[in-house]
Design an enzyme around this catalytic site. Structure first.
Site, PDB file in Angstrom:
ATOM      1  N   VAL A   1     -70.464  13.840  -6.214  1.00 27.88           N
ATOM      2  CA  VAL A   1     -70.230  15.267  -5.915  1.00 27.88           C
ATOM      3  C   VAL A   1     -69.901  16.088  -7.158  1.00 27.88           C
ATOM      4  CG1 VAL A   1     -69.497  14.858  -3.518  1.00 27.88           C
ATOM      5  CG2 VAL A   1     -67.767  14.919  -5.347  1.00 27.88           C
TER       6      VAL A   1
ATOM      7  N   ASN B   1     -65.471  16.820   1.367  1.00 25.37           N
ATOM      8  CA  ASN B   1     -64.265  16.041   1.617  1.00 25.37           C
ATOM      9  C   ASN B   1     -64.010  14.946   0.581  1.00 25.37           C
ATOM     10  OD1 ASN B   1     -62.288  14.483   3.494  1.00 25.37           O
ATOM     11  ND2 ASN B   1     -64.009  13.077   3.174  1.00 25.37           N
TER      12      ASN B   1
ATOM     13  N   TYR C   1     -53.965  15.732  -9.361  1.00 24.24           N
ATOM     14  CA  TYR C   1     -54.368  15.800  -7.953  1.00 24.24           C
ATOM     15  C   TYR C   1     -53.863  17.091  -7.313  1.00 24.24           C
ATOM     16  CZ  TYR C   1     -54.985  14.303  -3.084  1.00 24.24           C
ATOM     17  OH  TYR C   1     -55.344  14.213  -1.765  1.00 24.24           O
TER      18      TYR C   1
ATOM     19  N   ALA D   1     -52.979  19.911  -8.718  1.00 25.78           N
ATOM     20  CA  ALA D   1     -53.679  21.086  -9.259  1.00 25.78           C
ATOM     21  C   ALA D   1     -55.084  21.194  -8.681  1.00 25.78           C
ATOM     22  CB  ALA D   1     -53.736  20.995 -10.783  1.00 25.78           C
ATOM     23  N   SER D   2     -55.749  20.048  -8.532  1.00 21.48           N
ATOM     24  CA  SER D   2     -57.124  20.074  -7.995  1.00 21.48           C
ATOM     25  C   SER D   2     -57.133  20.591  -6.561  1.00 21.48           C
ATOM     26  CB  SER D   2     -57.768  18.687  -8.075  1.00 21.48           C
ATOM     27  OG  SER D   2     -57.220  17.794  -7.119  1.00 21.48           O
ATOM     28  N   LYS D   3     -56.119  20.228  -5.778  1.00 24.09           N
ATOM     29  CA  LYS D   3     -56.088  20.661  -4.378  1.00 24.09           C
ATOM     30  C   LYS D   3     -55.700  22.145  -4.273  1.00 24.09           C
ATOM     31  CE  LYS D   3     -57.505  16.832  -2.646  1.00 24.09           C
ATOM     32  NZ  LYS D   3     -58.841  16.757  -2.038  1.00 24.09           N
TER      33      LYS D   3
HETATM   34  P1  NAD Z   1     -60.938   7.526   0.859  1.00 22.99           P
HETATM   35  O1  NAD Z   1     -60.706   6.966  -0.481  1.00 22.99           O
HETATM   36  O2  NAD Z   1     -60.869   6.642   2.059  1.00 22.99           O
HETATM   37  O3  NAD Z   1     -62.354   8.270   0.890  1.00 22.99           O
HETATM   38  C1  NAD Z   1     -62.792   9.073  -0.172  1.00 22.99           C
HETATM   39  C2  NAD Z   1     -64.312   8.863  -0.330  1.00 22.99           C
HETATM   40  O4  NAD Z   1     -64.765   9.731  -1.373  1.00 22.99           O
HETATM   41  C3  NAD Z   1     -64.672   7.432  -0.729  1.00 22.99           C
HETATM   42  O5  NAD Z   1     -65.668   6.929   0.137  1.00 22.99           O
HETATM   43  C4  NAD Z   1     -65.201   7.590  -2.142  1.00 22.99           C
HETATM   44  O6  NAD Z   1     -66.241   6.655  -2.478  1.00 22.99           O
HETATM   45  C5  NAD Z   1     -65.720   9.014  -2.120  1.00 22.99           C
HETATM   46  N1  NAD Z   1     -65.843   9.567  -3.459  1.00 22.99           N
HETATM   47  C6  NAD Z   1     -64.923   9.509  -4.460  1.00 22.99           C
HETATM   48  N2  NAD Z   1     -65.402  10.100  -5.559  1.00 22.99           N
HETATM   49  C7  NAD Z   1     -66.660  10.544  -5.245  1.00 22.99           C
HETATM   50  C8  NAD Z   1     -67.654  11.236  -5.968  1.00 22.99           C
HETATM   51  N3  NAD Z   1     -67.479  11.581  -7.254  1.00 22.99           N
HETATM   52  N4  NAD Z   1     -68.809  11.536  -5.342  1.00 22.99           N
HETATM   53  C9  NAD Z   1     -69.013  11.168  -4.056  1.00 22.99           C
HETATM   54  N5  NAD Z   1     -68.097  10.509  -3.325  1.00 22.99           N
HETATM   55  C10 NAD Z   1     -66.942  10.196  -3.915  1.00 22.99           C
HETATM   56  O7  NAD Z   1     -59.911   8.744   1.010  1.00 22.99           O
HETATM   57  P2  NAD Z   1     -59.531   9.733   2.225  1.00 22.99           P
HETATM   58  O8  NAD Z   1     -58.094   9.594   2.467  1.00 22.99           O
HETATM   59  O9  NAD Z   1     -60.481   9.642   3.344  1.00 22.99           O
HETATM   60  O10 NAD Z   1     -59.713  11.105   1.450  1.00 22.99           O
HETATM   61  C11 NAD Z   1     -60.636  12.092   1.818  1.00 22.99           C
HETATM   62  C12 NAD Z   1     -60.126  13.421   1.302  1.00 22.99           C
HETATM   63  O11 NAD Z   1     -58.853  13.693   1.903  1.00 22.99           O
HETATM   64  C13 NAD Z   1     -59.907  13.473  -0.204  1.00 22.99           C
HETATM   65  O12 NAD Z   1     -60.337  14.722  -0.701  1.00 22.99           O
HETATM   66  C14 NAD Z   1     -58.404  13.341  -0.328  1.00 22.99           C
HETATM   67  O13 NAD Z   1     -57.920  13.917  -1.510  1.00 22.99           O
HETATM   68  C15 NAD Z   1     -57.948  14.088   0.897  1.00 22.99           C
HETATM   69  N6  NAD Z   1     -56.586  13.812   1.340  1.00 22.99           N
HETATM   70  C16 NAD Z   1     -56.196  12.549   1.622  1.00 22.99           C
HETATM   71  C17 NAD Z   1     -54.876  12.334   2.017  1.00 22.99           C
HETATM   72  C18 NAD Z   1     -54.392  10.943   2.313  1.00 22.99           C
HETATM   73  O14 NAD Z   1     -53.194  10.774   2.533  1.00 22.99           O
HETATM   74  N7  NAD Z   1     -55.247   9.925   2.360  1.00 22.99           N
HETATM   75  C19 NAD Z   1     -53.988  13.390   2.138  1.00 22.99           C
HETATM   76  C20 NAD Z   1     -54.415  14.666   1.838  1.00 22.99           C
HETATM   77  C21 NAD Z   1     -55.725  14.865   1.435  1.00 22.99           C
END
Ligand code: NAD
Length: 258
Positions: free
Chosen positions: A63, A89, A157, A159-161
């Site tokens: 992405v 996402n 992280y 800052a990115s969010k």
């Molecule tokens: P996860 O690690 O299970 O899934 C993230 C997916 O993104 C993975 O399949 C990974 O391969 C893919 N990915 C990573 N870098 C990539 C790239 N450069 N190009 C394409 N795909 C890529 O994590 P998750 O918990 O499902 O997270 C999903 C989103 O939710 C993220 O943006 C994360 O920051 C956000 N989030 C997660 C939490 C949490 O507690 N898990 C809380 C708040 C926000």
């Protein structure tokens, strides 16, 4: 079914929130494009959808790479003829992400590249495709840390969010009269690979849960339900929001147990 006849693109579809959302969107009638860096697991999500009688295809892509995201959207339109829903996402949380003093520049660049630029690039190519389809709904995954200080330092992280939240808000205003809605989904701490890898000791997990009134981590499937609503026409008057799905975390000053 909430997404009948819609075409939905989901990034991060190999795992966690993205995987659950791709499955749920398909169950709700969407034709789904699964996008992830992790080619095999991403293909497995698309296969699971197809085997359950849904329609999906997988595209391996980074992405944070403009050519990749342009190709993803072009392939979506080529295969399905339109784009109605995009769930940007995919994200990373690096274990070497810490406070401003300890965090290396390369960790900052990597995190901003995927989490912030990745969402920007998604919007950059999805919006023209949606305009050609008569409108659409974009959901960008931010986090509760976009609106409040995190208990565990993770400056890149966080800052990115914050960037995801701000860019989503602005784009929502810019495209509001073009029938494109944009909302930021702000999950609380979840029991997913990403966070459990980062909170790698019981002490770190407990410290995070102290702040959650519900006293538990959220589930990826619970985020998928929220994303589904934002994706569907049921949320037709909702745009530019920071949609908190966080077990009450952002509402709390102290938890029920103090
Ligand atoms: P996860 O690690 O299970 O899934 C993230 C997916 O993104 C993975 O399949 C990974 O391969 C893919 N990915 C990573 N870098 C990539 C790239 N450069 N190009 C394409 N795909 C890529 O994590 P998750 O918990 O499902 O997270 C999903 C989103 O939710 C993220 O943006 C994360 O920051 C956000 N989030 C997660 C939490 C949490 O507690 N898990 C809380 C708040 C926000």
């Amino acid at each position: 079914m909430k997404l009948t006849d819609k075409v939905a693109l989901v990034t991060g579809a190999a795992s966690g929130i993205g995987r659950e959302s791709a499955l749920l969107f398909a169950q709700n009638g969407a034709r789904v494009v699964c996008v992830d860096l992790s080619a095999d697991l991403n293909a497995a999500t698309a296969t699971q959808i197809s085997e359950a009688g849904g329609t999906a295809f997988a595209v391996a892509a980074d992405v944070s790479d403009a050519d990749d995201m342009e190709r993803v959207v072009a392939e979506t339109v080529q295969k399905f003829g339109r784009l109605d829903v995009a769930f940007n996402n995919a994200g990373i949380m690096h274990s070497d992400d810490g406070d401003a003093v300890s965090t290396e520049e390369r960790i900052w660049d990597l995190t901003m590249g995927v989490n912030a630029k990745g969402v920007f690039l998604g919007c950059k190519y999805e919006i023209p495709a949606m305009l050609a389809s008569g409108g659409g709904s974009i959901i960008n995954t931010a986090s509760f840390v976009a609106v409040m200080g995190a208990a565990t330092p993770q400056i890149a992280y966080t800052a990115s969010k914050g960037a995801v939240l701000a860019l989503t808000r602005e784009l929502a205003v810019v495209h509001a009269r073009q029938n494109i809605r944009l909302n930021a989904l702000c999950p609380g701490p979840l029991r997913t690979e990403l966070l459990m890898r980062f909170l790698d000791t019981d002490e770190k997990k407990e410290r995070r849960l102290v702040h959650v009134p519900m006293g538990r981590f959220g589930e990826a499937a619970e985020m998928a339900q929220a994303a589904l609503w934002l994706a569907s026409d049921e949320s037709s008057y909702v745009t530019g929001t920071d949609f908190m799905v966080d077990g009450g975390l952002s509402a709390a000053y102290v938890t029920p147990e103090g």
